[in-house]
Design a protein around this motif. Sequence first.
Motif, PDB file in Angstrom:
ATOM      1  N   HIS A 142       1.938   2.984  -2.287  1.00 24.47           N
ATOM      2  CA  HIS A 142       1.608   3.952  -3.336  1.00 24.47           C
ATOM      3  C   HIS A 142       0.569   4.974  -2.856  1.00 24.47           C
ATOM      4  O   HIS A 142       0.188   5.869  -3.591  1.00 24.47           O
ATOM      5  CB  HIS A 142       1.081   3.218  -4.572  1.00 24.47           C
ATOM      6  CG  HIS A 142      -0.155   2.413  -4.306  1.00 24.47           C
ATOM      7  ND1 HIS A 142      -0.119   1.193  -3.649  1.00 24.47           N
ATOM      8  CD2 HIS A 142      -1.450   2.659  -4.584  1.00 24.47           C
ATOM      9  CE1 HIS A 142      -1.351   0.722  -3.541  1.00 24.47           C
ATOM     10  NE2 HIS A 142      -2.168   1.596  -4.102  1.00 24.47           N
ATOM     11  N   ILE A 143       0.130   4.839  -1.598  1.00 25.75           N
ATOM     12  CA  ILE A 143      -0.844   5.769  -1.022  1.00 25.75           C
ATOM     13  C   ILE A 143      -0.108   6.742  -0.117  1.00 25.75           C
ATOM     14  O   ILE A 143       0.669   6.340   0.749  1.00 25.75           O
ATOM     15  CB  ILE A 143      -1.934   5.015  -0.225  1.00 25.75           C
ATOM     16  CG1 ILE A 143      -2.666   4.025  -1.132  1.00 25.75           C
ATOM     17  CG2 ILE A 143      -2.910   6.007   0.408  1.00 25.75           C
ATOM     18  CD1 ILE A 143      -3.638   3.113  -0.389  1.00 25.75           C
ATOM     19  N   CYS A 144      -0.349   8.031  -0.321  1.00 27.83           N
ATOM     20  CA  CYS A 144       0.284   9.044   0.511  1.00 27.83           C
ATOM     21  C   CYS A 144      -0.751   9.787   1.343  1.00 27.83           C
ATOM     22  O   CYS A 144      -1.957   9.604   1.169  1.00 27.83           O
ATOM     23  CB  CYS A 144       1.091  10.027  -0.332  1.00 27.83           C
ATOM     24  SG  CYS A 144       0.149  10.959  -1.551  1.00 27.83           S
ATOM     25  N   GLY A 204       5.655   9.734  -7.334  1.00 30.75           N
ATOM     26  CA  GLY A 204       5.282   8.379  -7.735  1.00 30.75           C
ATOM     27  C   GLY A 204       4.138   7.770  -6.948  1.00 30.75           C
ATOM     28  O   GLY A 204       3.806   6.596  -7.138  1.00 30.75           O
ATOM     29  N   PHE A 205       3.524   8.552  -6.079  1.00 33.29           N
ATOM     30  CA  PHE A 205       2.336   8.069  -5.387  1.00 33.29           C
ATOM     31  C   PHE A 205       1.183   7.997  -6.374  1.00 33.29           C
ATOM     32  O   PHE A 205       1.168   8.695  -7.389  1.00 33.29           O
ATOM     33  CB  PHE A 205       1.969   8.999  -4.226  1.00 33.29           C
ATOM     34  CG  PHE A 205       2.940   8.975  -3.084  1.00 33.29           C
ATOM     35  CD1 PHE A 205       3.080   7.835  -2.298  1.00 33.29           C
ATOM     36  CD2 PHE A 205       3.710  10.086  -2.781  1.00 33.29           C
ATOM     37  CE1 PHE A 205       3.975   7.805  -1.237  1.00 33.29           C
ATOM     38  CE2 PHE A 205       4.597  10.078  -1.718  1.00 33.29           C
ATOM     39  CZ  PHE A 205       4.729   8.928  -0.950  1.00 33.29           C
ATOM     40  N   ARG A 206       0.210   7.149  -6.103  1.00 33.83           N
ATOM     41  CA  ARG A 206      -0.951   7.006  -6.984  1.00 33.83           C
ATOM     42  C   ARG A 206      -2.226   7.540  -6.346  1.00 33.83           C
ATOM     43  O   ARG A 206      -3.170   7.892  -7.047  1.00 33.83           O
ATOM     44  CB  ARG A 206      -1.143   5.538  -7.361  1.00 33.83           C
ATOM     45  CG  ARG A 206       0.058   5.001  -8.156  1.00 33.83           C
ATOM     46  CD  ARG A 206      -0.179   3.607  -8.681  1.00 33.83           C
ATOM     47  NE  ARG A 206      -1.294   3.629  -9.603  1.00 33.83           N
ATOM     48  CZ  ARG A 206      -2.116   2.606  -9.789  1.00 33.83           C
ATOM     49  NH1 ARG A 206      -1.935   1.480  -9.142  1.00 33.83           N
ATOM     50  NH2 ARG A 206      -3.108   2.696 -10.643  1.00 33.83           N
ATOM     51  N   ILE A 207      -2.276   7.565  -5.014  1.00 35.23           N
ATOM     52  CA  ILE A 207      -3.476   7.985  -4.292  1.00 35.23           C
ATOM     53  C   ILE A 207      -3.055   8.881  -3.140  1.00 35.23           C
ATOM     54  O   ILE A 207      -2.083   8.590  -2.448  1.00 35.23           O
ATOM     55  CB  ILE A 207      -4.253   6.764  -3.751  1.00 35.23           C
ATOM     56  CG1 ILE A 207      -4.740   5.895  -4.906  1.00 35.23           C
ATOM     57  CG2 ILE A 207      -5.423   7.194  -2.862  1.00 35.23           C
ATOM     58  CD1 ILE A 207      -5.279   4.542  -4.478  1.00 35.23           C
ATOM     59  N   GLU A 220      -7.168  10.171  -6.729  1.00 31.67           N
ATOM     60  CA  GLU A 220      -6.074   9.586  -7.502  1.00 31.67           C
ATOM     61  C   GLU A 220      -5.201  10.717  -8.008  1.00 31.67           C
ATOM     62  O   GLU A 220      -5.706  11.719  -8.500  1.00 31.67           O
ATOM     63  CB  GLU A 220      -6.644   8.753  -8.657  1.00 31.67           C
ATOM     64  CG  GLU A 220      -7.391   7.527  -8.174  1.00 31.67           C
ATOM     65  CD  GLU A 220      -7.913   6.656  -9.292  1.00 31.67           C
ATOM     66  OE1 GLU A 220      -7.254   6.580 -10.338  1.00 31.67           O
ATOM     67  OE2 GLU A 220      -8.987   6.058  -9.096  1.00 31.67           O
ATOM     68  N   VAL A 221      -3.891  10.531  -7.864  1.00 26.95           N
ATOM     69  CA  VAL A 221      -2.968  11.595  -8.282  1.00 26.95           C
ATOM     70  C   VAL A 221      -2.213  11.167  -9.520  1.00 26.95           C
ATOM     71  O   VAL A 221      -1.524  11.874 -10.133  1.00 26.95           O
ATOM     72  CB  VAL A 221      -2.007  12.003  -7.140  1.00 26.95           C
ATOM     73  CG1 VAL A 221      -2.799  12.566  -5.983  1.00 26.95           C
ATOM     74  CG2 VAL A 221      -1.115  10.865  -6.706  1.00 26.95           C
ATOM     75  N   TYR A 232     -10.148  10.554  -0.446  1.00 27.60           N
ATOM     76  CA  TYR A 232      -9.035  10.169  -1.313  1.00 27.60           C
ATOM     77  C   TYR A 232      -9.229  10.799  -2.689  1.00 27.60           C
ATOM     78  O   TYR A 232     -10.329  11.191  -3.090  1.00 27.60           O
ATOM     79  CB  TYR A 232      -8.925   8.638  -1.455  1.00 27.60           C
ATOM     80  CG  TYR A 232      -9.884   8.061  -2.481  1.00 27.60           C
ATOM     81  CD1 TYR A 232      -9.465   7.842  -3.799  1.00 27.60           C
ATOM     82  CD2 TYR A 232     -11.196   7.783  -2.153  1.00 27.60           C
ATOM     83  CE1 TYR A 232     -10.335   7.345  -4.749  1.00 27.60           C
ATOM     84  CE2 TYR A 232     -12.074   7.277  -3.094  1.00 27.60           C
ATOM     85  CZ  TYR A 232     -11.636   7.063  -4.387  1.00 27.60           C
ATOM     86  OH  TYR A 232     -12.515   6.581  -5.329  1.00 27.60           O
ATOM     87  N   CYS A 239       0.829  -1.214   0.000  1.00 27.14           N
ATOM     88  CA  CYS A 239       0.000   0.000   0.000  1.00 27.14           C
ATOM     89  C   CYS A 239       0.860   1.259   0.000  1.00 27.14           C
ATOM     90  O   CYS A 239       0.377   2.359   0.261  1.00 27.14           O
ATOM     91  CB  CYS A 239      -0.938   0.002   1.206  1.00 27.14           C
ATOM     92  SG  CYS A 239      -2.147  -1.335   1.174  1.00 27.14           S
ATOM     93  N   HIS A 265       2.169  13.115  -7.324  1.00 25.46           N
ATOM     94  CA  HIS A 265       2.270  12.444  -8.618  1.00 25.46           C
ATOM     95  C   HIS A 265       3.732  12.337  -9.057  1.00 25.46           C
ATOM     96  O   HIS A 265       4.180  11.271  -9.498  1.00 25.46           O
ATOM     97  CB  HIS A 265       1.434  13.182  -9.660  1.00 25.46           C
ATOM     98  CG  HIS A 265       1.504  12.578 -11.014  1.00 25.46           C
ATOM     99  ND1 HIS A 265       0.788  11.464 -11.364  1.00 25.46           N
ATOM    100  CD2 HIS A 265       2.235  12.921 -12.103  1.00 25.46           C
ATOM    101  CE1 HIS A 265       1.066  11.143 -12.623  1.00 25.46           C
ATOM    102  NE2 HIS A 265       1.941  12.017 -13.091  1.00 25.46           N
TER     103      HIS A 265
END
Length: 166
Positions: free
Chosen positions: A81-83, A114-117, A165-166, A163, A79, A111
């Motif tokens: 990828h979540i910031c 490299g985070f996705r959310i 998405e980034v 949340y 997890c 973004h």
Amino acid sequence: MGTGQIKIRGYRKEDIPEMVEIWNEVVEEGVAFPQEETLTEATGETFFTGQNYCGVAENSETGAILGLYILHPNHIGRCGHICNASYAVRSGNRGFHIGEGLVLDCIRQAHEIGFRILQFNAVVADNVHARHLYERIGFHQIGTVPGGFRLKNGSYGDICLYYIEV
């Protein structure tokens, strides 16, 4: 103050005293951040340098720091990828869309890292200005935790999870 005077940039070491002052103001208000301990300049330096990124809103005419944000992982491993982020605007500078600039810059930085959310774990339900901003930008409310935040006066308020998405 016009919004053209406000520049969002990465923090510098010399910004730390003002960042600590702004952060502590929000902590002491007791209605937004979960922290109860204030920062000193030394603990503030450690705290801010420990983040993935810190952005500040600067008055480009005076050099004064008006607000800030911190960006860091919300989870690890699968997890990772979540910031998560926190935002603080000096009380005398609220209402000038500084928070909006900080949130939008934070999304861009997340973004780029490299985070996705980007997920917020504890937006106090009574913080209607923040909630309206997040929803206008495109955040989705996941749910509500009843009594999830102990206010400064000892009562409990609900928190909302968001949340984007980034």
